[in-house]
Design an enzyme around this catalytic site. Structure first.
Site, PDB file in Angstrom:
ATOM      1  N   GLU B  60      22.334  -3.024  44.342  1.00 13.24           N
ATOM      2  CA  GLU B  60      22.486  -1.807  43.534  1.00 13.24           C
ATOM      3  C   GLU B  60      21.394  -1.756  42.459  1.00 13.24           C
ATOM      4  OE1 GLU B  60      26.251  -1.735  41.504  1.00 13.24           O
ATOM      5  OE2 GLU B  60      25.456  -0.243  40.119  1.00 13.24           O
ATOM      6  N   ASP B  64      18.844   1.282  42.621  1.00 15.59           N
ATOM      7  CA  ASP B  64      18.800   2.180  41.471  1.00 15.59           C
ATOM      8  C   ASP B  64      17.346   2.427  41.057  1.00 15.59           C
ATOM      9  OD1 ASP B  64      19.998   3.261  38.795  1.00 15.59           O
ATOM     10  OD2 ASP B  64      18.608   1.692  38.180  1.00 15.59           O
ATOM     11  N   ASP B 131      27.813   3.463  43.353  1.00 16.02           N
ATOM     12  CA  ASP B 131      27.177   2.144  43.326  1.00 16.02           C
ATOM     13  C   ASP B 131      26.762   1.732  44.740  1.00 16.02           C
ATOM     14  OD1 ASP B 131      27.756   2.139  40.672  1.00 16.02           O
ATOM     15  OD2 ASP B 131      29.364   0.658  40.784  1.00 16.02           O
ATOM     16  N   GLU B 134      23.609   3.466  45.820  1.00 17.45           N
ATOM     17  CA  GLU B 134      22.397   2.816  45.293  1.00 17.45           C
ATOM     18  C   GLU B 134      22.099   1.516  46.052  1.00 17.45           C
ATOM     19  OE1 GLU B 134      22.111   4.384  40.716  1.00 17.45           O
ATOM     20  OE2 GLU B 134      23.025   2.436  41.086  1.00 17.45           O
TER      21      GLU B 134
END
Lengths: 241, 241
Positions: B60, B64, B131, B134
């Protein structure tokens, strides 16, 4: 040497600028106007359209994102057994304004950036250099693509200039950084304990940082030391150091 | 069809999972273990080493950053005359937890994520889906590289599922979002004006958001409306909505 490269370096009217960039970056840039833009601070930008200035701020937005992504991957692979909290914190140390300012100074950006010297009058150079570094990353990305930019950042910047393992162990000491900066720039600095507001726990301490008569930050914590730390961090952010 | 692709889709023992992913992503994944990891919430992760869990949190972190970079470039090119403030704000709307949660739900992630259903008991699903989205981006990046991931995100996700121009005009209304969420989950919600601390300007308003007896956020502003807005925004963040 391909002919276009030969032309750029030895014949083109911009050959001097191309050579400066080649020395700085380690490669021959393609689209020169991107690099010129990356080094143009908003204090000398012109309006190119109503409300739109040709400063490096848009490139900085892009470069900040690309840099964040490259550093994320480097850390992800370098620390296979650390959790995302560790990775996030270490990345923010690497891309902190302070670290990027130092890096850009070491690379000699101060000779390349166009800016209005008046903005330096009060000693607040702020994040001029670090911002330009991010903008440069944006320019390289648009000029050469992601894989090239990653290779450039990893091999030419991170390996050569950033000591990740030292940063890992450094806890940023904002108080001493701030005091040092004030000494260098001849400013008075005081940390003042202010009285608590009514209704607040007596265990809370509020500390204000005062630089040349101006309150630049305050912190409220359960220890004086932590309150000072927080106040100093805010003041550092306000001063762009 | 290359033989490795044929094998993965029709012969391998994982062919069912490969087909599910292919339907979801639009391409045949390479390293399946990356994708399995992307869908593993920390509530069901196992220790793979002292203090290290095999959940999707590291992916994640990486995803991101990659997503932020791809969206930055899309906006940079889509809005050539907008400044970095505009670009930053619009990007944060696109990658907001709320938007990514919705996107992941639309893509059917709820059927793929492994998690402990107990964590949903109190109605706080939080950012489980966003989450995982990502983390999936991180997996695609490690599996296929940046250019592939960018192409996947732009053509398969952003163009198909994200209406940038509508988001541009939406001002996120945290108060109504929070009230709606409380109604859906049968929670009591109150906005309370609290008395000012001594020494504070009489013009300042402090509003606390109280959800089922728990203070989830407070805001201090010069108008009640803005204080409510800020408090609601903090409460939304606390609830992961």
């Amino acid at each position: 040497m391909p002919i276009s490269r030969f032309y750029k370096l030895y014949l083109s009217p911009n050959r001097k600028y191309v050579k400066v960039l080649k020395n700085l970056l380690g490669f021959v840039p393609g689209n020169l106007s991107l690099y010129r833009l990356a080094f143009r601070h908003k204090s000398v930008a012109q309006n190119i359209r109503k409300g739109v200035k040709n400063s490096n701020e848009r490139l900085e937005f892009l470069g900040d994102a690309v840099l964040g992504s490259v550093v994320a991957e480097v850390l992800f692979k370098l620390y296979p057994y650390e959790d995302e909290g560790f990775l996030t914190e270490l990345r923010s140390k690497i891309v902190s304004r302070n670290n990027l300012n130092q890096l850009a100074r070491k690379l000699g950006f101060d000779k390349l950036i166009e800016f209005d010297p008046k903005i330096l009058a009060n000693g607040r150079q702020g994040s001029l250099l670090g911002d330009a570094f991010e903008a440069l990353v944006g320019a390289v990305y648009l000029d050469k693509g992601y894989d090239f930019t990653r290779h450039f950042l990893v091999n030419h910047i991170i390996k050569a200039h950033i000591d990740i393992h030292t940063l890992e162990q450094t806890e940023t000491n904002f108080k001493s950084k701030l005091i040092e900066w004030c000494q260098r720039h001849g400013k008075d600095i005081t940390f003042e304990l202010t009285t608590n507001l009514e209704g607040e726990s007596a265990k809370l301490f509020t500390i204000q940082v005062n630089v040349d008569g101006e309150i630049l930050g305050s912190g409220k914590e359960f220890s004086k030391k932590n309150a000072e730390k927080l106040a100093a961090e805010k003041a550092c952010a306000a001063l762009g150091i």
